[in-house]
Design a protein around this motif. Sequence first.
Motif, PDB file in Angstrom:
ATOM      1  N   VAL A   1      -5.799  69.091 -31.453  1.00 46.22           N
ATOM      2  CA  VAL A   1      -5.918  68.711 -30.044  1.00 46.22           C
ATOM      3  C   VAL A   1      -4.692  69.225 -29.301  1.00 46.22           C
ATOM      4  O   VAL A   1      -3.562  68.940 -29.687  1.00 46.22           O
ATOM      5  CB  VAL A   1      -6.032  67.175 -29.907  1.00 46.22           C
ATOM      6  CG1 VAL A   1      -6.275  66.798 -28.444  1.00 46.22           C
ATOM      7  CG2 VAL A   1      -7.148  66.647 -30.796  1.00 46.22           C
TER       8      VAL A   1
ATOM      9  N   ASP B   1      -2.580  69.688 -25.724  1.00 44.12           N
ATOM     10  CA  ASP B   1      -2.330  69.210 -24.365  1.00 44.12           C
ATOM     11  C   ASP B   1      -2.063  70.444 -23.488  1.00 44.12           C
ATOM     12  O   ASP B   1      -0.940  70.941 -23.421  1.00 44.12           O
ATOM     13  CB  ASP B   1      -1.116  68.270 -24.424  1.00 44.12           C
ATOM     14  CG  ASP B   1      -0.746  67.712 -23.065  1.00 44.12           C
ATOM     15  OD1 ASP B   1      -1.600  67.773 -22.149  1.00 44.12           O
ATOM     16  OD2 ASP B   1       0.388  67.241 -22.924  1.00 44.12           O
TER      17      ASP B   1
ATOM     18  N   GLY C   1       1.633  69.430 -36.083  1.00 47.24           N
ATOM     19  CA  GLY C   1       1.197  68.358 -35.202  1.00 47.24           C
ATOM     20  C   GLY C   1       1.277  67.002 -35.871  1.00 47.24           C
ATOM     21  O   GLY C   1       1.610  66.885 -37.052  1.00 47.24           O
TER      22      GLY C   1
ATOM     23  N   THR D   1      -3.372  61.742 -36.072  1.00 46.55           N
ATOM     24  CA  THR D   1      -3.808  60.520 -35.382  1.00 46.55           C
ATOM     25  C   THR D   1      -5.241  60.219 -35.778  1.00 46.55           C
ATOM     26  O   THR D   1      -5.966  61.111 -36.217  1.00 46.55           O
ATOM     27  CB  THR D   1      -3.777  60.692 -33.842  1.00 46.55           C
ATOM     28  OG1 THR D   1      -4.539  61.851 -33.522  1.00 46.55           O
ATOM     29  CG2 THR D   1      -2.370  60.824 -33.323  1.00 46.55           C
TER      30      THR D   1
ATOM     31  N   SER E   1      -8.973  59.785 -35.139  1.00 44.69           N
ATOM     32  CA  SER E   1      -9.775  60.526 -34.174  1.00 44.69           C
ATOM     33  C   SER E   1     -10.687  59.567 -33.433  1.00 44.69           C
ATOM     34  O   SER E   1     -11.307  58.696 -34.020  1.00 44.69           O
ATOM     35  CB  SER E   1     -10.604  61.573 -34.897  1.00 44.69           C
ATOM     36  OG  SER E   1     -11.419  62.243 -33.971  1.00 44.69           O
TER      37      SER E   1
ATOM     38  N   GLN F   1      -2.566  66.059 -33.304  1.00 44.98           N
ATOM     39  CA  GLN F   1      -2.067  66.284 -31.938  1.00 44.98           C
ATOM     40  C   GLN F   1      -1.006  67.372 -32.026  1.00 44.98           C
ATOM     41  O   GLN F   1       0.075  67.151 -32.573  1.00 44.98           O
ATOM     42  CB  GLN F   1      -1.456  64.990 -31.368  1.00 44.98           C
ATOM     43  CG  GLN F   1      -2.427  63.820 -31.297  1.00 44.98           C
ATOM     44  CD  GLN F   1      -3.488  64.002 -30.216  1.00 44.98           C
ATOM     45  OE1 GLN F   1      -3.273  64.738 -29.237  1.00 44.98           O
ATOM     46  NE2 GLN F   1      -4.628  63.350 -30.384  1.00 44.98           N
TER      47      GLN F   1
END
Length: 464
Positions: free
Chosen positions: A54, A56, A78, A81, A83, A93
Motif C-alpha cells: 500500500v 501513500d 514497509g 499491518t 489488511s 504499508q
Amino acid sequence: MKTPGRIRISELLKSTETGSEFVVKGWVRTKRASKHIAFIALNDGSTIHNIQLVVDVPNFDGEILKQITTGASIRAVGVLTESTGSGQPVELQVKNIEVYGTADAQTYPLQKKEHTFEFLREIAHLRPRTNTFGAVLRIRHAMAFAIHKYFNDNGFYYLHTPIITASDAEGAGAMFQVTTLELDQLPKTKNNVIDYGQDFFGKRTSLTVSGQLEGELGAMALSQIYTFGPTFRAENSNTPRHLAEFWMIEPEMAFYEITENMDLAEDFIKYLVKYALDNCADDLAFLNKKDPELVARLAGVVDTAFVRLDYTEGVEILEKSGVRFEYPVSWGADLQAEHERYLVEKHFGKPVILTNYPKEIKAFYMKQNSDGKTVRAMDVLFPAIGEIIGGSQREENFDTLNARINELKIPVKDLWWYLETRKFGSAPHSGFGLGFERLLLFVTGMTNIRDVIPFPRTPKNADF
Ligand code: 4AD
Ligand code: MG
C-alpha cells in the motif's frame, strides 16, 4: 537459514508481527493507483498468493511509482499491518521502493487478462510468472521431493543410470542418435555402411528410452533401487500425453513378483497424491477453480482400491461395450487411450491395473506366463490420462529370455551384460516406470503434457 535480505512472501503472509518492518522482493503482478493511494500486488514465486503493498501516493516519489508496472522487479520496505480489504490477512504499508528492473507496458507479453495455454507455450520463458504455471511448477517440485522421500523412507537406493546408451530397452525403435561423426561426411566401411567404429564411443549410441535394464543390474545387488531421470523417445506422436523428452521414475525390486509389484505401484501413487493434497493445498485450491472436480478426484484416488483385471477380461468388456471406438479392439490389439479411458472412466469409475498382456505387444524382458501367449505385464490406467505406469515382472530364466531375444532378432551382442544377471545369481524381480509428467497431468488437472514441464520438447519444437 533465513532468505538473505528479504522475507519470502509465503512467510510474510503467515506472519503475526504487525507493526514490524519487512523487506520483500519480487515481480509486480498488478498496480491500481488513485491520487491518494496505490495498491501493488507483488509475487515472488514462493506462493500463489501476492502481498499487497500500500503506497501513500502524495508522499511517494512519482517517478518511481510510474516505473512500477506489471512485470517490473522491485524491492519494497514497509510495515506489516492487518489488511482491511478482503482477500489477504496482512499487507505492507510501504516506506520505500527500489526498482530493480522495469517492464515496458507496451511490450511485456503477460498482461492482466487471461492468456490461452497455446499462447503461453510461445512465451515459455515468461510463463512461470503466471499463477497457473507457478502452481504447476511448485507442485512439480513437491512431487519430485515426495518421490525421493517415499523411496528413501522405504529402503530404496537412488541409482543413476546412463543417459547415453548402446541398447534399446523397450525395442520400440524410436531413439535419438548420439554421434560426433560429421553427418555430411560419414565414414564408410569397405561394405559401404557407416563405420561407427570411428564414432565417439566406437559404436552406435543413442539417448536412453528407459533406465530399466541398468536398474535391474542395481536391483540384483542392492535389492531395491529406483531411477529418476530424463528419458527420450523420438516417436512422432503429437498428442497431449507424449513428450520427446520426459522424466521417468523406475523402481526395480529383487524378490518381487507381479502382485507385489502392483501393491507397490498402488501404494506409491496414492502416497504421492496424498502428499500433494497435504502439502500443495493453496496451489490445488487455485487449480480447482479451473477444474472444479480436481481435489475431489485426487481424494477419490487416495481412498479407492484400484481394480485389478486381466487384459483378456478388459478386452471382453470393451468388445461387449457396444462403443464404436476409433481403433477397433480385439484380443491381441495394443490398447489405445480411448480403450483405457473407457475402462477407467465409464466401466469401473476408478483406476485399473491391467495385467497379463499378449507377449507380442510387450517388451522382450517381461516374464512369460505358462500359457505361452501372455506376459506378466501391468499397466496402471488413470482417469483422464490412460496409462500412467507401465511395468512387469521380469523374465529371470536365462533360456526363456535368451530364446525370446533371438525370436525378436534383438542383437545379443549389445545385451550380453543384461543376460549375465540371469546366469549368475538370477532371482525373481519386478519393476515399473511412472511417467512423471503423466502423474503431474493427473495431480494438476492440466490437460496438455506440454503444460506440466517447464520447457517441453515435442516434434518440431525445441525452443527455450
Ligand atoms: O510403458 P513404458 O514404455 O515402460 C518402460 O519404459 C519400462 N522400461 C518401465 C519399467 O518397467 N521400468 O513407459 C513407462 C511410463 C508410461 O506408463 C508413461 O507414463 C510414460 O512412461 N511415458 C511417457 N510420458 C510422456 N511422453 C512419452 N512419450 C512417454 N512414453 C512413456
Ligand atoms: Mg507402456
